[in-house]
Design a protein around this motif. Structure first.
Motif, mmCIF file in Angstrom:
data_model
loop_
_atom_site.group_PDB
_atom_site.id
_atom_site.type_symbol
_atom_site.label_atom_id
_atom_site.label_comp_id
_atom_site.label_asym_id
_atom_site.label_seq_id
_atom_site.Cartn_x
_atom_site.Cartn_y
_atom_site.Cartn_z
ATOM 1 N N UNK A 246 -7.760 -12.181 37.136
ATOM 2 C CA UNK A 246 -8.622 -12.552 38.251
ATOM 3 C C UNK A 246 -9.233 -13.925 38.015
ATOM 4 N N UNK A 247 -9.524 -14.615 39.109
ATOM 5 C CA UNK A 247 -10.311 -15.850 38.974
ATOM 6 C C UNK A 247 -11.440 -15.826 39.992
ATOM 7 N N UNK A 248 -12.658 -16.005 39.520
ATOM 8 C CA UNK A 248 -13.806 -16.170 40.430
ATOM 9 C C UNK A 248 -14.395 -17.536 40.115
ATOM 10 N N UNK A 249 -14.182 -18.453 41.005
ATOM 11 C CA UNK A 249 -14.511 -19.880 40.826
ATOM 12 C C UNK A 249 -14.112 -20.373 39.427
ATOM 13 N N UNK A 250 -15.052 -20.653 38.545
ATOM 14 C CA UNK A 250 -14.658 -21.241 37.248
ATOM 15 C C UNK A 250 -14.494 -20.200 36.149
ATOM 16 N N UNK A 251 -14.529 -18.919 36.501
ATOM 17 C CA UNK A 251 -14.426 -17.876 35.476
ATOM 18 C C UNK A 251 -13.145 -17.064 35.669
ATOM 19 N N UNK A 252 -12.318 -17.045 34.626
ATOM 20 C CA UNK A 252 -11.071 -16.268 34.684
ATOM 21 C C UNK A 252 -11.262 -14.988 33.900
ATOM 22 N N UNK A 253 -10.643 -13.908 34.380
ATOM 23 C CA UNK A 253 -10.569 -12.691 33.574
ATOM 24 C C UNK A 253 -9.126 -12.572 33.123
ATOM 25 N N UNK A 254 -8.946 -12.422 31.810
ATOM 26 C CA UNK A 254 -7.585 -12.355 31.260
ATOM 27 C C UNK A 254 -7.459 -11.129 30.372
ATOM 28 N N UNK A 255 -6.217 -10.664 30.213
ATOM 29 C CA UNK A 255 -5.977 -9.521 29.330
ATOM 30 C C UNK A 255 -5.099 -9.975 28.164
ATOM 31 N N UNK A 256 -5.502 -9.565 26.955
ATOM 32 C CA UNK A 256 -4.612 -9.779 25.813
ATOM 33 C C UNK A 256 -4.993 -10.914 24.881
ATOM 34 N N UNK A 257 -6.244 -11.399 24.965
ATOM 35 C CA UNK A 257 -6.621 -12.518 24.072
ATOM 36 C C UNK A 257 -7.192 -11.964 22.769
ATOM 37 N N UNK A 258 -6.656 -12.452 21.636
ATOM 38 C CA UNK A 258 -7.225 -12.066 20.340
ATOM 39 C C UNK A 258 -8.075 -13.224 19.841
ATOM 40 N N UNK A 259 -9.021 -13.646 20.689
ATOM 41 C CA UNK A 259 -9.847 -14.821 20.392
ATOM 42 C C UNK A 259 -11.310 -14.411 20.337
ATOM 43 N N UNK A 260 -12.059 -15.052 19.444
ATOM 44 C CA UNK A 260 -13.464 -14.685 19.277
ATOM 45 C C UNK A 260 -14.327 -15.188 20.431
ATOM 46 N N UNK A 261 -15.400 -14.461 20.668
ATOM 47 C CA UNK A 261 -16.398 -14.893 21.630
ATOM 48 C C UNK A 261 -16.875 -16.310 21.249
ATOM 49 N N UNK A 262 -16.910 -17.199 22.223
ATOM 50 C CA UNK A 262 -17.407 -18.556 21.963
ATOM 51 C C UNK A 262 -16.334 -19.538 21.518
ATOM 52 N N UNK A 263 -15.083 -19.087 21.382
ATOM 53 C CA UNK A 263 -14.013 -20.009 20.972
ATOM 54 C C UNK A 263 -13.856 -21.127 22.013
ATOM 55 N N UNK A 264 -13.912 -22.390 21.593
ATOM 56 C CA UNK A 264 -13.745 -23.481 22.559
ATOM 57 C C UNK A 264 -12.313 -23.525 23.118
ATOM 58 N N UNK A 265 -12.221 -23.648 24.429
ATOM 59 C CA UNK A 265 -10.912 -23.756 25.089
ATOM 60 C C UNK A 265 -10.598 -25.240 25.277
ATOM 61 N N UNK A 266 -9.411 -25.655 24.812
ATOM 62 C CA UNK A 266 -9.026 -27.067 24.932
ATOM 63 C C UNK A 266 -8.197 -27.330 26.179
ATOM 64 N N UNK A 267 -7.412 -26.308 26.597
ATOM 65 C CA UNK A 267 -6.523 -26.529 27.733
ATOM 66 C C UNK A 267 -5.991 -25.190 28.239
ATOM 67 N N UNK A 268 -5.551 -25.183 29.498
ATOM 68 C CA UNK A 268 -4.847 -24.029 30.062
ATOM 69 C C UNK A 268 -3.545 -24.543 30.639
ATOM 70 N N UNK A 269 -2.486 -23.772 30.481
ATOM 71 C CA UNK A 269 -1.193 -24.180 31.032
ATOM 72 C C UNK A 269 -0.494 -22.962 31.607
ATOM 73 N N UNK A 270 0.444 -23.231 32.508
ATOM 74 C CA UNK A 270 1.268 -22.125 33.011
ATOM 75 C C UNK A 270 2.363 -21.831 31.974
ATOM 76 N N UNK A 271 2.971 -20.678 32.113
ATOM 77 C CA UNK A 271 4.012 -20.266 31.167
ATOM 78 C C UNK A 271 5.359 -20.352 31.864
#
Ligand code: THU
Length: 275
Positions: A246-271
């Motif tokens: 899901x995407x609600x304006x600037x917030x995405x909900x994703x399934x399957x991330x093994x990333x810690x809370x607060x991890x800085x995101x550098x980029x998003x790309x399509x697969x």
């Protein structure tokens, strides 16, 4: 970019101050013409006069990173009215940044904005280093690839995974949020058409790495760090493919991330599907 955004970055940088003597923490964030943000914080010394102010740490870092045109600098400290750069910093800012915009803030959202020349009237010297060909020479050197590359996070991961050890085994089924800087929301346009996305992050808690060792994720056999997905790697960069729910304006909900809370995101790309 809004003054508040640069101030928020300066507020975060302030937490990296080394100020055991004055206990007066100052953070600074510079905005370059290209939109890059470079930060600094005051760094003190037992020999007190060796302390370097936040503004100079940021400006010297920017010059060294190869930025020629600085548009603004934000400075934050816990005082009211907000801090103004000291005389020495005004001189250094003028020399390297010209008449940049100085944004002064504190932790209570008081803001003052002034052009540098209001703070440093009738300045001495104005030879900008960008006009000096010697400063440009290195840009073309083949060795430039060795200079560290500055990255600027575009958002962060929000979930309930607080420590690497506590990431649940069934993380593939669990939801996380990817919160993108509201100022970059436009960059998410039509992302919701994707089923899967690739998240590039900086593993901010990861530290040392080894080039070759037994890898638990590869049957406990020896593999090179570039031949596995181990989180401890030279640049602590991770690429994670997740399901976009899901995407609600600037917030995405994703399934399957093994990333810690607060991890800085550098980029998003399509697969891309494998051809
Ligand atoms: N300081 C800054 O970092 N920026 C300023 O504009 C004023 C002062 C630092 C230097 C020192 O570490 C501490 O604040 C107390 O003077």
């Amino acid at each position: 970019m809004k003054a508040e955004t640069l101030l928020a970055t300066a507020r975060a940088a302030r937490l990296r101050a080394y100020a055991p003597y004055s206990r007066f923490l100052v953070g600074a964030a510079l905005l370059t013409e290209e939109g890059a943000i470079i930060t600094g914080a005051n760094t003190e010394n037992a020999s007190h006069s060796m302390a370097v102010c936040a503004e100079r740490v940021a400006m010297l870092t920017a010059v060294h990173a190869g930025y020629h045109c600085i548009k603004s600098i934000a400075v934050v400290a816990d005082c009211s009215p907000p801090p103004t750069p000291c005389g020495a910093c005004r001189q250094v800012l003028w020399e390297l940044g010209g008449n940049l915009e100085v944004i002064m803030g504190n932790l209570n959202e008081e803001i003052k904005i002034r052009p540098l020349l209001d703070l440093l009237p009738q300045p001495f010297g104005a030879q900008k280093w960008a006009e000096n060909p010697a400063g440009q020479e290195l840009t073309h050197s083949e060795e430039m690839w060795r200079v560290p590359v500055p990255f600027h996070p575009v958002g962060y991961i929000a979930n309930t995974f607080y420590q690497a050890e506590s990431i649940p085994k069934n993380y593939k089924e669990l939801l996380s949020q990817v919160v993108i800087d509201p100022e970059m929301e436009e960059g998410l346009y039509r992302l919701e058409e994707e089923e899967k996305i690739s998240i590039i992050t900086y593993l901010h808690q990861a530290r040392s790495y080894v080039l070759k060792e037994k890898r638990s994720g590869r049957g406990n056999e020896v593999y090179g760090v570039f031949a596995c997905r181990a989180p401890l790697r030279p640049n602590s960069i991770a690429q994670t493919t997740v399901e976009l729910i899901d995407r609600k304006s600037n917030v995405l909900t994703v399934r399957g991330a093994d990333l810690l809370n607060g991890t800085p995101v550098l980029d998003l790309k399509t697969v891309l599907p494998l051809q």
